[in-house]
Motif scaffolding. Structure first.
Motif, PDB file in Angstrom:
ATOM      1  N   PRO A  80      34.650   7.467 -28.039  1.00 53.54           N
ATOM      2  CA  PRO A  80      35.853   7.792 -27.262  1.00 53.54           C
ATOM      3  C   PRO A  80      35.544   7.703 -25.765  1.00 53.54           C
ATOM      4  CG  PRO A  80      34.907   9.764 -28.235  1.00 53.54           C
ATOM      5  CD  PRO A  80      34.138   8.599 -28.777  1.00 53.54           C
ATOM      6  N   GLN A  81      36.432   7.065 -25.038  1.00 59.59           N
ATOM      7  CA  GLN A  81      36.231   6.900 -23.604  1.00 59.59           C
ATOM      8  C   GLN A  81      37.241   7.745 -22.851  1.00 59.59           C
ATOM      9  OE1 GLN A  81      36.421   2.755 -22.744  1.00 59.59           O
ATOM     10  NE2 GLN A  81      34.480   2.294 -23.744  1.00 59.59           N
ATOM     11  N   ASP A  82      36.798   8.290 -21.744  1.00 57.47           N
ATOM     12  CA  ASP A  82      37.682   9.084 -20.912  1.00 57.47           C
ATOM     13  C   ASP A  82      38.574   8.160 -20.094  1.00 57.47           C
ATOM     14  OD1 ASP A  82      36.497  11.396 -21.826  1.00 57.47           O
ATOM     15  OD2 ASP A  82      35.020  11.453 -20.207  1.00 57.47           O
TER      16      ASP A  82
END
Length: 91
Positions: A80-82
């Motif tokens: 998951p990427q911010d």
């Protein structure tokens, strides 16, 4: 758990590859036999040819699903990427 999935995926790919090679060899051998059967009797030759065709399709579908499951086991989940907005916010 992920290493077990990767090992099983690699094992399934190797199994699928070996089954694919054996299917290709069996098809070539069976086609030569079907030519001989057609020379003996037309009815038996056509039945033999349809039997080969049906079993080849069934065997091909099994190999397809073996590869599909193997690649699903080997696929990694994306991290998951911010988002840009989340980076500047202090928590």
């Amino acid at each position: 758990m992920t290493t077990l999935k990767k090992i099983l995926g690699i094992f399934l790919i190797i199994t699928g590859a070996l089954l694919s090679l054996s299917m290709i060899a069996a098809i070539l051998k069976a086609l030569l036999q079907s030519v001989q059967e057609l020379a003996k009797s037309t009815y038996e030759g056509i039945g033999f040819l349809f039997g080969i065709l049906i079993m080849t399709i069934i065997f091909g579908i099994i190999i397809y699903f073996i590869f599909k499951i193997a690649f699903k086991l080997l696929k990694t989940k994306p991290l998951p990427q911010d988002t840009i907005e989340d980076i500047g916010l202090s928590k």
